[in-house]
Design an enzyme around this catalytic site. Structure first.
Site, PDB file in Angstrom:
ATOM      1  N   HIS A  76      30.060  39.977  34.542  1.00 49.07           N
ATOM      2  CA  HIS A  76      31.059  39.919  35.613  1.00 49.07           C
ATOM      3  C   HIS A  76      31.284  41.304  36.185  1.00 49.07           C
ATOM      4  CE1 HIS A  76      32.571  35.811  34.986  1.00 49.07           C
ATOM      5  NE2 HIS A  76      32.367  36.022  33.701  1.00 49.07           N
ATOM      6  N   PRO A  77      31.465  41.397  37.500  1.00 48.86           N
ATOM      7  CA  PRO A  77      31.924  42.691  38.021  1.00 48.86           C
ATOM      8  C   PRO A  77      33.357  42.918  37.574  1.00 48.86           C
ATOM      9  CG  PRO A  77      31.834  41.044  39.776  1.00 48.86           C
ATOM     10  CD  PRO A  77      31.305  40.387  38.529  1.00 48.86           C
ATOM     11  N   ALA A 133      40.259  34.735  38.149  1.00 49.29           N
ATOM     12  CA  ALA A 133      40.908  35.359  39.306  1.00 49.29           C
ATOM     13  C   ALA A 133      41.165  34.394  40.462  1.00 49.29           C
ATOM     14  CB  ALA A 133      40.049  36.527  39.801  1.00 49.29           C
TER      15      ALA A 133
END
Length: 178
Positions: A76-77, A133
């Site tokens: 994941h970034p 998110a």
């Protein structure tokens, strides 16, 4: 859903079920960055409905070792950034950007606070801050980050793993909608 949605889902599941093991792993890796999870999920096929797919995804996820969880996290970034530590497929990268849309409109102060929080989190826990998110603003993600920094390492690893599980569910749904 409507009958047509059900039919489409059945077709999409059928496509996933009939892929070669290698192609299935590649598709599943877009949903969760653990290669062992993707391999085991490929072997769990066929999936007859979405609920079975999600249930098996959870069972495989919770059976993995910490190293496998950390591998998934590393794909994941960081929240507020575009690139992950490990390469990810185009779809996974696009999905990350959509999931983190709440950070793109954040003011500079919030973006800087997220970047500093990410560094502090990584120093404390040894892996990036993982949060589901979707639908969250940058300020909400920053608030959650502050709360989670209070956890001990063992508790936080479980919290991060649960967030990854939730992300995986969202992405499995996206995979079937392609």
């Amino acid at each position: 859903g409507t009958p047509s949605e059900g039919g489409r889902l059945k077709e999409d599941l059928e496509r996933l079920n009939t892929l070669s093991q290698e192609d299935a792993e590649s598709e599943l890796l877009k949903c969760c960055g653990s290669t062992l999870w993707a391999r085991r999920m490929g072997l769990e096929r066929p999936f007859y409905d979405l609920q079975e797919l999600l249930t098996k995804a959870d069972a495989v996820w919770w059976s993995l070792d910490v190293e496998d969880w950390l591998e998934a996290f590393s794909r994941h970034p960081k929240i507020g950034e575009k690139e992950s530590a490990r390469t990810q497929a185009h779809d996974a990268k696009r999905w990350s950007e959509q999931e983190q849309a709440g950070t793109s409109s954040a003011d500079v102060e919030t973006q800087l606070a997220l970047a500093e929080g990410n560094r502090e989190y990584e120093r404390k826990f040894g892996h990036i801050y993982i949060v589901c998110a979707t639908g969250k603003t940058a300020d909400e993600m920053l608030l959650i980050l502050g709360e989670r920094l209070q956890n001990d390492a063992e508790k936080e690893l479980r919290v991060a793993a649960e967030e990854q599980r939730r992300i995986t569910h969202l992405r499995l749904r996206k995979l079937l909608e392609q």
